[in-house]
Motif scaffolding. Structure first.
Motif, PDB file in Angstrom:
ATOM      1  N   CYS A 194       0.714  -1.237  -0.034  1.00  0.00           N
ATOM      2  CA  CYS A 194      -0.011  -0.051  -0.003  1.00  0.00           C
ATOM      3  C   CYS A 194       0.813   1.172   0.055  1.00  0.00           C
ATOM      4  O   CYS A 194       0.270   2.249  -0.402  1.00  0.00           O
ATOM      5  CB  CYS A 194      -1.054   0.042   1.231  1.00  0.00           C
TER       6      CYS A 194
ATOM      7  N   ALA B 192      -5.799  -4.440   7.425  1.00  0.00           N
ATOM      8  CA  ALA B 192      -6.943  -4.460   6.374  1.00  0.00           C
ATOM      9  C   ALA B 192      -6.847  -4.111   5.248  1.00  0.00           C
ATOM     10  O   ALA B 192      -7.252  -4.492   4.201  1.00  0.00           O
ATOM     11  CB  ALA B 192      -8.128  -3.910   7.065  1.00  0.00           C
ATOM     12  N   ALA B 193      -5.745  -2.837   4.863  1.00  0.00           N
ATOM     13  CA  ALA B 193      -5.666  -2.231   3.585  1.00  0.00           C
ATOM     14  C   ALA B 193      -4.924  -3.089   2.767  1.00  0.00           C
ATOM     15  O   ALA B 193      -5.277  -3.325   1.719  1.00  0.00           O
ATOM     16  CB  ALA B 193      -4.880  -0.984   3.903  1.00  0.00           C
TER      17      ALA B 193
ATOM     18  N   LEU C  67      -4.781  -6.543   2.981  1.00  0.00           N
ATOM     19  CA  LEU C  67      -5.864  -7.512   2.377  1.00  0.00           C
ATOM     20  C   LEU C  67      -6.960  -7.107   1.299  1.00  0.00           C
ATOM     21  O   LEU C  67      -6.931  -7.664   0.536  1.00  0.00           O
ATOM     22  CB  LEU C  67      -6.689  -7.861   3.783  1.00  0.00           C
ATOM     23  N   GLU C  68      -7.336  -5.739   1.518  1.00  0.00           N
ATOM     24  CA  GLU C  68      -8.282  -5.317   0.541  1.00  0.00           C
ATOM     25  C   GLU C  68      -7.602  -5.026  -0.806  1.00  0.00           C
ATOM     26  O   GLU C  68      -8.263  -5.543  -1.736  1.00  0.00           O
ATOM     27  CB  GLU C  68      -8.937  -3.856   0.968  1.00  0.00           C
TER      28      GLU C  68
ATOM     29  N   ARG D 133      -7.348  -8.522  -2.392  1.00  0.00           N
ATOM     30  CA  ARG D 133      -8.595  -8.877  -2.809  1.00  0.00           C
ATOM     31  C   ARG D 133      -8.993  -8.139  -4.329  1.00  0.00           C
ATOM     32  O   ARG D 133      -9.575  -8.820  -5.243  1.00  0.00           O
ATOM     33  CB  ARG D 133      -9.864  -8.540  -1.905  1.00  0.00           C
ATOM     34  N   GLU D 134      -8.690  -6.940  -4.386  1.00  0.00           N
ATOM     35  CA  GLU D 134      -9.094  -6.058  -5.548  1.00  0.00           C
ATOM     36  C   GLU D 134      -8.069  -6.786  -6.740  1.00  0.00           C
ATOM     37  O   GLU D 134      -8.463  -6.882  -7.813  1.00  0.00           O
ATOM     38  CB  GLU D 134      -8.679  -4.653  -5.676  1.00  0.00           C
TER      39      GLU D 134
ATOM     40  N   ARG E  56     -10.954  -9.581  11.700  1.00  0.00           N
ATOM     41  CA  ARG E  56     -12.125  -8.911  10.781  1.00  0.00           C
ATOM     42  C   ARG E  56     -12.837  -9.936  10.147  1.00  0.00           C
ATOM     43  O   ARG E  56     -12.533 -10.951   9.963  1.00  0.00           O
ATOM     44  CB  ARG E  56     -11.269  -7.931   9.606  1.00  0.00           C
TER      45      ARG E  56
ATOM     46  N   VAL F  64     -14.744 -10.660   6.816  1.00  0.00           N
ATOM     47  CA  VAL F  64     -15.048 -10.420   5.708  1.00  0.00           C
ATOM     48  C   VAL F  64     -16.061 -11.158   4.733  1.00  0.00           C
ATOM     49  O   VAL F  64     -15.914 -12.568   4.930  1.00  0.00           O
ATOM     50  CB  VAL F  64     -13.627 -10.698   4.820  1.00  0.00           C
ATOM     51  N   SER F  65     -17.081 -10.661   4.189  1.00  0.00           N
ATOM     52  CA  SER F  65     -18.172 -11.466   3.373  1.00  0.00           C
ATOM     53  C   SER F  65     -18.884 -12.392   4.532  1.00  0.00           C
ATOM     54  O   SER F  65     -19.057 -13.509   4.197  1.00  0.00           O
ATOM     55  CB  SER F  65     -17.521 -12.297   2.299  1.00  0.00           C
TER      56      SER F  65
END
Length: 701
Positions: free
Chosen positions: A621, A652-653, A655-656, A659-660, A693, A695-696
């Motif tokens: 990131c 979390a950033a 991880l996100e 995922r993208e 966290r 997630v879904s």
């Protein structure tokens, strides 16, 4: 008292026992003889005296009766009785008148008083039978004179009446002395015979039984005291059983000595090459250290490991490999001095101890030995072969002043030669001493951990990027008093000491047990493998069968390999992966992107996963270049049909962002900490508070 007697009996020697037994037998025999002699004496004296008294009384009576028939008067008869008493001293003869004679001629003065008061006389008159009584010194015989037809010519009496009683007292002293002498003579002779038998029995038992057994015990005592199995029991006996016992014992000693010689040889020598074994080599090294310390000597050590020797075993089989080792051992033994100690440490590792040798002299000797080994032609049934070896050279006291330090330095130097390209002699310079000490200390810690079963397995979860547990990665830890030490603190030392394979096997067994106990039958488990484990083809090929025996399908197992581990065994690794594909065992390229050759491995190795280097993921990131690298690695992996796993996901950033990009799986402290497994096979801890966290709708961690 009873216990004392019991102890005394238990501690008797055989000679004492034989002596006491003989004495008891003799005492019993003498006692029986004495008792029997007394009985015999009494019976003999009584019978002989009675018979002689009866005969004497009969003669005396016949003499008196003959005088009576002639019509002699009582005075004449009294005179005859008196003469008979005088002719036989000690004999007393009396005649008592019976009723018919008293009625005809009257009673004698004083006779009635004696007749009435003497019970034996009264008994003879009453019973009309002879009466015999034996005293201590006399026998008294009373003979009743019965009326016959011829008696009626002189006496008016009926037949059968008692005319009188002849009373004879007969001395038995002379008779008793004579019989007693005979009996005593018999006792003396019998005692002499018994004594002779006793002495003969004692001599025989002492000479033919006690002494051979005493010698037998003496030989056993000498063997125990001096551990000298060359002793043998002599054959100084004519008894068959004792001689047989001696023969069997001597044969037993011979057999034991033969086995002892073999055991002694096996305890010192390698049975294949006949060189000294590791244990004896360490004894020599210990003595040389003490000698060098005492006299200020210097000495050197060489450790050599044959390069790629395993290919001979794998290609031609272990019997051919054993023949090759024997040939190589002969080369080593011939090239070294007589004062040098050459040993086989195990497998294809050898060592040489060179007393009173400087490092410079030792280096020349090691190079000469390396060239000789390289030039040697090994003749095998399958043809000729050549062998190379990596040599580690260390010296006392430069590289260590104790057996432990020298041993570890020798091992490290040999592995240094391996790393430098093999077939060379490597030494340790002064800058490597601290490294040797560190390796030594960690090596001791690892060896103790393996012995104490203190090598533990911890499990870090690998999740799908969209959520949900996909696999657990097994990581090695060592349990100490300070807690669990991570692999980073000991893995290099384990590699230097050749302990990585054993650690891998321990961790694999424990991870397999957790996987078998896990409720999710589709869960996979990732195992890290060292280069030694990858090179162990026999162990790798046995993994599927071992997994099935534990209740785990082989397709649930994934082996992680790194560029560093794959490079030295690339060709062999390709074959192993192809063989494991039959059993659906998975493979993952670890630390992908850390080296330029990672992409080449992706081309030639048929793997299922690439684990993206954590340093690229951690700054995803904050550094756009890392984002570009991760995106392109993922894109390339997809082109090859390989799934991607992003390591070091710590927030979390990150991880996100992953995922993208479409990354398949994620792993890191944000997802889950490496922790031991609970009884049901699930890690016992989750990430620290604030890092879990959802997630879904699925808990990630």
């Amino acid at each position: 008292m009873k216990s004392f007697l019991a102890r005394t009996v238990r501690t008797l020697s055989i000679g004492q026992f034989v002596f006491l037994l003989s004495m008891a037998a003799m005492a019993l025999a003498v006692g029986v003889v004495l008792v029997m002699s007394t009985v015999v004496e009494r019976r003999a004296v009584g019978d002989l005296a009675q018979e002689e008294a009866r005969q004497t009384s009969e003669l005396i009576f016949q003499s008196l009766y003959a005088a009576m028939r002639k019509g002699w008067t009582k005075d004449e008869i009294a005179d005859i009785v008196a003469r008979l008493n005088e002719s036989q001293p000690g004999t007393e003869i009396r005649v008592f008148r019976g009723t018919p004679v008293i009625a005809q001629y009257g009673d004698l003065p004083g006779e009635a008083l004696v007749r009435d008061n003497d019970p034996l006389v009264a008994e003879a008159f009453r019973t009309r039978e002879p009466v015999l009584r034996t005293g201590e010194h006399h026998i008294r015989y009373l003979y009743p004179v019965l009326v016959r037809d011829e008696c009626r010519a002189c006496h008016a009496a009926d037949i059968g009446q008692v005319n009188g009683v002849v009373d004879i007292s007969y001395p038995i002293t002379d008779l008793k002395v004579s019989v007693g002498f005979v009996i005593k003579s018999v006792i003396i002779y019998f005692t002499l015979i018994l004594s002779s038998l006793f002495l003969a029995l004692y001599f025989k038992l002492r000479v033919f039984v006690a002494q051979p057994i005493a010698r037998f015990v003496g030989v056993i005592d000498e063997i125990i005291e001096h551990t000298d199995l060359n002793r043998r029991v002599g054959q100084g006996t004519h008894l068959k059983e004792v001689k047989s016992l001696s023969d069997h014992f001597n044969r037993l000693l011979g057999t034991i000595q033969e086995y002892q010689d073999k055991l002694e040889e096996f305890s010192q020598r390698d049975p294949l090459t006949k060189l000294y074994n590791r244990r004896k080599f360490e004894d020599f090294l210990r003595m040389e250290v003490a000698r060098a310390h005492r006299h200020g000597h210097r000495f050197s050590l060489i450790m050599l490991d044959l390069d790629d020797f395993k290919s001979i075993n794998d290609t031609y089989g272990h019997p051919v490999g054993d023949l090759a080792l024997k040939e190589l051992a002969c080369v080593l033994d011939r090239r070294m001095r007589r004062t040098d100690v050459v040993a086989r440490l195990g497998g294809d590792e050898f060592a040489v101890l060179m007393p009173e040798t400087t490092p410079e002299q030792a280096h020349i000797a090691a190079e000469n030995l390396r060239r000789a080994l390289t030039e040697a032609v090994i003749r095998l049934p399958v043809g000729e072969a050549h062998a190379n070896a990596s040599f580690g050279l260390v010296s006392y006291p430069e590289n260590g002043a104790t057996v432990e330090k020298l041993t570890i330095a020798m091992d490290v130097a040999m592995y240094k030669a391996k790393r430098l390209g093999k077939n060379r002699v490597a030494t340790l310079d002064s800058g490597e001493e601290d490294a040797v000490m560190a390796v030594f200390q960690k090596g001791r810690m690892l060896q103790q951990a393996l012995a104490d079963d203190a090598v533990e397995a911890v499990f870090q979860p690998i999740h799908r990027a969209g959520g949900g547990l996909m696999a657990l990665e097994v990581l090695a830890r060592v349990r100490t008093s300070e807690g669990l030490k991570p692999a980073a603190e000991f893995i290099e030392a384990a590699d230097e000491l050749g302990l990585t394979r054993e650690i891998d096997e321990r961790v694999f067994d424990k991870g397999l047990a957790v996987l078998a106990a896990h409720a999710d039958r589709g869960l996979k488990m990732f195992f890290n493998l060292s280069g030694r484990s990858l090179a162990a083809a026999d162990w790798m090929h046995g993994v599927p069968a071992k997994a099935r025996a534990a209740g785990v399908e082989p397709e649930r197992i994934v082996f992680e390999i790194t560029e560093r581990e794959a490079l030295p065994h690339f060709d062999r690794l390709v074959k192993i992966i192809d063989a494991m594909r039959v059993h659906k065992v998975g493979f993952a390229l670890d630390d992908f992107g850390s080296g330029f050759s990672s992409f080449v491995y992706l081309k030639f190795l048929d793997v299922d996963y690439v684990k993206i280097e954590g340093s690229l993921v951690r700054h995803l990131c904050s550094d756009p270049r890392d984002r570009v690298m991760v995106r392109h690695i993922h894109s390339m992996a997809k082109e090859f049909g390989v799934a991607t796993v992003a390591e070091f996901v710590e927030d979390a950033a990150t991880l996100e962002a992953l995922r993208e990009m479409g990354i398949d799986f994620v792993q890191g402290w944000y997802i889950g900490l490496p922790e031991p497994a609970s009884v049901d096979g699930i890690p016992t801890r989750r990430p620290a508070s604030g890092t879990v966290r959802v997630v879904s709708g699925t808990t990630v961690g």
